[in-house]
Design a protein around this motif. Structure first.
Motif, PDB file in Angstrom:
ATOM      1  N   ARG A  59      42.706  48.801  31.695  1.00 14.68           N
ATOM      2  CA  ARG A  59      41.376  49.299  31.357  1.00 14.68           C
ATOM      3  C   ARG A  59      40.358  48.248  31.780  1.00 14.68           C
ATOM      4  NH1 ARG A  59      43.213  53.345  31.601  1.00 14.68           N
ATOM      5  NH2 ARG A  59      43.218  55.120  30.231  1.00 14.68           N
ATOM      6  N   ILE A  60      39.269  48.742  32.390  1.00 13.59           N
ATOM      7  CA  ILE A  60      38.185  47.837  32.765  1.00 13.59           C
ATOM      8  C   ILE A  60      36.903  48.284  32.074  1.00 13.59           C
ATOM      9  CG2 ILE A  60      39.249  47.344  34.996  1.00 13.59           C
ATOM     10  CD1 ILE A  60      36.942  49.043  36.256  1.00 13.59           C
ATOM     11  N   ASP A  61      35.946  47.374  32.015  1.00 16.64           N
ATOM     12  CA  ASP A  61      34.628  47.667  31.465  1.00 16.64           C
ATOM     13  C   ASP A  61      33.714  48.014  32.636  1.00 16.64           C
ATOM     14  OD1 ASP A  61      32.057  47.626  30.464  1.00 16.64           O
ATOM     15  OD2 ASP A  61      32.377  45.851  29.220  1.00 16.64           O
ATOM     16  N   PRO A  62      33.318  49.287  32.794  1.00 11.78           N
ATOM     17  CA  PRO A  62      32.520  49.678  33.954  1.00 11.78           C
ATOM     18  C   PRO A  62      31.158  49.001  34.010  1.00 11.78           C
ATOM     19  CG  PRO A  62      32.774  51.531  32.445  1.00 11.78           C
ATOM     20  CD  PRO A  62      33.637  50.426  31.922  1.00 11.78           C
ATOM     21  N   SER A  63      30.671  48.516  32.878  1.00 11.41           N
ATOM     22  CA  SER A  63      29.361  47.836  32.878  1.00 11.41           C
ATOM     23  C   SER A  63      29.432  46.478  33.568  1.00 11.41           C
ATOM     24  CB  SER A  63      28.835  47.678  31.448  1.00 11.41           C
ATOM     25  OG  SER A  63      29.600  46.720  30.739  1.00 11.41           O
ATOM     26  N   LYS A  64      30.639  45.989  33.837  1.00 11.44           N
ATOM     27  CA  LYS A  64      30.812  44.677  34.476  1.00 11.44           C
ATOM     28  C   LYS A  64      31.192  44.781  35.952  1.00 11.44           C
ATOM     29  CE  LYS A  64      32.118  42.350  30.206  1.00 11.44           C
ATOM     30  NZ  LYS A  64      33.152  41.568  29.524  1.00 11.44           N
ATOM     31  N   THR A  65      31.063  45.964  36.539  1.00 11.17           N
ATOM     32  CA  THR A  65      31.503  46.144  37.922  1.00 11.17           C
ATOM     33  C   THR A  65      30.423  45.804  38.949  1.00 11.17           C
ATOM     34  OG1 THR A  65      30.960  48.495  37.827  1.00 11.17           O
ATOM     35  CG2 THR A  65      33.237  47.866  37.312  1.00 11.17           C
ATOM     36  N   GLU A  66      29.250  45.406  38.488  1.00  2.07           N
ATOM     37  CA  GLU A  66      28.183  44.903  39.362  1.00  2.07           C
ATOM     38  C   GLU A  66      27.778  45.905  40.438  1.00  2.07           C
ATOM     39  OE1 GLU A  66      29.676  41.126  40.793  1.00  2.07           O
ATOM     40  OE2 GLU A  66      30.196  40.510  38.753  1.00  2.07           O
ATOM     41  N   GLY A  67      27.897  47.205  40.151  1.00  2.17           N
ATOM     42  CA  GLY A  67      27.478  48.236  41.095  1.00  2.17           C
ATOM     43  C   GLY A  67      28.449  48.484  42.240  1.00  2.17           C
ATOM     44  N   ALA A  68      29.585  47.790  42.248  1.00  2.00           N
ATOM     45  CA  ALA A  68      30.556  47.935  43.336  1.00  2.00           C
ATOM     46  C   ALA A  68      31.280  49.281  43.241  1.00  2.00           C
ATOM     47  CB  ALA A  68      31.571  46.799  43.291  1.00  2.00           C
ATOM     48  N   HIS A  69      31.691  49.798  44.404  1.00  2.00           N
ATOM     49  CA  HIS A  69      32.504  51.009  44.478  1.00  2.00           C
ATOM     50  C   HIS A  69      33.959  50.694  44.796  1.00  2.00           C
ATOM     51  CE1 HIS A  69      29.587  54.319  44.196  1.00  2.00           C
ATOM     52  NE2 HIS A  69      28.738  53.444  44.684  1.00  2.00           N
ATOM     53  N   VAL A  70      34.210  49.504  45.357  1.00  2.00           N
ATOM     54  CA  VAL A  70      35.565  49.069  45.717  1.00  2.00           C
ATOM     55  C   VAL A  70      35.667  47.591  45.386  1.00  2.00           C
ATOM     56  CG1 VAL A  70      37.258  48.821  47.573  1.00  2.00           C
ATOM     57  CG2 VAL A  70      35.595  50.684  47.664  1.00  2.00           C
ATOM     58  N   PHE A  71      36.727  47.194  44.683  1.00  2.00           N
ATOM     59  CA  PHE A  71      36.854  45.777  44.340  1.00  2.00           C
ATOM     60  C   PHE A  71      38.269  45.445  43.897  1.00  2.00           C
ATOM     61  CE2 PHE A  71      35.055  48.164  40.791  1.00  2.00           C
ATOM     62  CZ  PHE A  71      35.888  47.867  39.740  1.00  2.00           C
ATOM     63  N   ARG A  72      38.512  44.155  43.795  1.00  2.00           N
ATOM     64  CA  ARG A  72      39.716  43.591  43.179  1.00  2.00           C
ATOM     65  C   ARG A  72      39.275  43.006  41.846  1.00  2.00           C
ATOM     66  NH1 ARG A  72      44.483  44.729  46.173  1.00  2.00           N
ATOM     67  NH2 ARG A  72      43.869  44.941  48.350  1.00  2.00           N
ATOM     68  N   LEU A  73      40.239  42.670  40.998  1.00  2.00           N
ATOM     69  CA  LEU A  73      39.926  42.136  39.668  1.00  2.00           C
ATOM     70  C   LEU A  73      40.266  40.652  39.568  1.00  2.00           C
ATOM     71  CD1 LEU A  73      41.334  45.119  37.623  1.00  2.00           C
ATOM     72  CD2 LEU A  73      38.920  44.467  37.789  1.00  2.00           C
ATOM     73  N   THR A  74      39.366  39.918  38.937  1.00  2.00           N
ATOM     74  CA  THR A  74      39.609  38.510  38.677  1.00  2.00           C
ATOM     75  C   THR A  74      40.925  38.361  37.920  1.00  2.00           C
ATOM     76  OG1 THR A  74      37.229  38.127  38.529  1.00  2.00           O
ATOM     77  CG2 THR A  74      38.649  36.431  37.586  1.00  2.00           C
ATOM     78  N   LYS A  75      41.771  37.452  38.343  1.00  2.00           N
ATOM     79  CA  LYS A  75      43.066  37.132  37.736  1.00  2.00           C
ATOM     80  C   LYS A  75      44.108  38.242  37.859  1.00  2.00           C
ATOM     81  CE  LYS A  75      40.938  34.281  34.162  1.00  2.00           C
ATOM     82  NZ  LYS A  75      40.846  34.133  32.709  1.00  2.00           N
ATOM     83  N   PHE A  76      43.766  39.340  38.584  1.00  2.00           N
ATOM     84  CA  PHE A  76      44.718  40.433  38.804  1.00  2.00           C
ATOM     85  C   PHE A  76      44.332  41.152  40.096  1.00  2.00           C
ATOM     86  CE2 PHE A  76      46.756  44.617  37.629  1.00  2.00           C
ATOM     87  CZ  PHE A  76      48.047  44.125  37.565  1.00  2.00           C
ATOM     88  N   LYS A  77      44.412  40.415  41.203  1.00  2.00           N
ATOM     89  CA  LYS A  77      43.961  40.935  42.487  1.00  2.00           C
ATOM     90  C   LYS A  77      44.904  41.988  43.058  1.00  2.00           C
ATOM     91  CE  LYS A  77      41.231  36.913  43.635  1.00  2.00           C
ATOM     92  NZ  LYS A  77      41.103  35.762  44.542  1.00  2.00           N
ATOM     93  N   THR A  78      46.054  42.167  42.425  1.00  2.00           N
ATOM     94  CA  THR A  78      46.995  43.211  42.813  1.00  2.00           C
ATOM     95  C   THR A  78      46.313  44.579  42.800  1.00  2.00           C
ATOM     96  OG1 THR A  78      48.858  41.989  41.942  1.00  2.00           O
ATOM     97  CG2 THR A  78      49.149  44.360  42.133  1.00  2.00           C
ATOM     98  N   ALA A  79      45.451  44.785  41.821  1.00  2.00           N
ATOM     99  CA  ALA A  79      44.820  46.099  41.643  1.00  2.00           C
ATOM    100  C   ALA A  79      43.700  46.315  42.653  1.00  2.00           C
ATOM    101  CB  ALA A  79      44.276  46.224  40.229  1.00  2.00           C
ATOM    102  N   PHE A  80      43.784  47.426  43.384  1.00  2.00           N
ATOM    103  CA  PHE A  80      42.758  47.877  44.325  1.00  2.00           C
ATOM    104  C   PHE A  80      42.016  48.994  43.601  1.00  2.00           C
ATOM    105  CE2 PHE A  80      41.321  50.546  47.907  1.00  2.00           C
ATOM    106  CZ  PHE A  80      40.777  49.597  48.764  1.00  2.00           C
TER     107      PHE A  80
END
Length: 194
Positions: free
Chosen positions: A143-164
């Motif tokens: 689960r991610i917090d969508p308010s922290k996605t900085e407006g991005a549509h595509v990204f990796r996650l800090t400390k879990f870059k496996t997730a696209f």
């Protein structure tokens, strides 16, 4: 209105398998993980990918152990149109294929994991892999917090870059392309029941 995001993964459907992209000469890159590390890359030059298993061709999949995203020209157009500031697209020739394909390099990494709402979080144990200290080994029910996605549509996650991760807009556009070798796991909204 909350934005929804999805973890894009290889689906359990028949598909071809591609090896990790290399230079056109066949020489591997010193850092084969570079296309999944979430940062801007200098142009790698001409790329090629060998077919390691000739199953059913798909328009988008993840290649090699590193899970490098590779898509058809139509898939590349989705990212080029809806997320031009979030990705780099590098042409890659695939052995025996005339159609153009592209490595999709997500260049943004955001710190948006909502650990309290994830079903299960596993960290690397101290001392086992010092280079991964502080990172996630695996996350179930991400689960991610969508308010922290900085407006991005595509990204990796800090400390879990496996997730696209892609936005709902990207998901719908990719589904319109069709013939995907992918599944989309929603990572926003209420946690899934166990």
């Amino acid at each position: 209105m909350e934005r929804h995001f999805y973890w894009v993964r290889l689906a359990d459907v028949p598909h071809w398998l591609l090896e990790t992209p290399t230079r056109a000469s066949g020489e591997p890159f010193d850092e084969p993980w570079m296309f999944t590390d979430g940062h801007v890359l200098p142009g790698p030059g001409p790329l090629k990918a060998q077919i390691s298993h000739p199953g059913q061709r798909r328009t988008f999949l993840f290649a090699g152990v590193e899970e490098t995203p590779i898509g058809s020209a139509e898939v590349a157009d989705v990212f080029r149109t809806l997320a031009p500031d979030d990705v780099q697209l590098f042409p890659v020739s695939i052995e025996g294929e005339s159609e153009r394909h592209f490595v999709v390099n997500a260049i943004k990494v955001v710190d948006a994991i909502d650990e309290a709402r994830c079903a299960e979080v596993r960290h690397y144990r101290e001392g086992t892999f010092p280079e991964f200290a502080g990172q996630y080994r695996w996350i179930y029910g991400l689960r991610i917090d969508p308010s922290k996605t900085e407006g991005a549509h595509v990204f990796r996650l800090t400390k879990f870059k496996t997730a696209f991760i892609v936005s709902e807009d990207i998901k719908h556009a990719l589904e319109q392309v069709g013939n995907l070798g992918l599944s989309f796991e929603q990572v926003t909204g209420p946690p899934e029941p166990h």
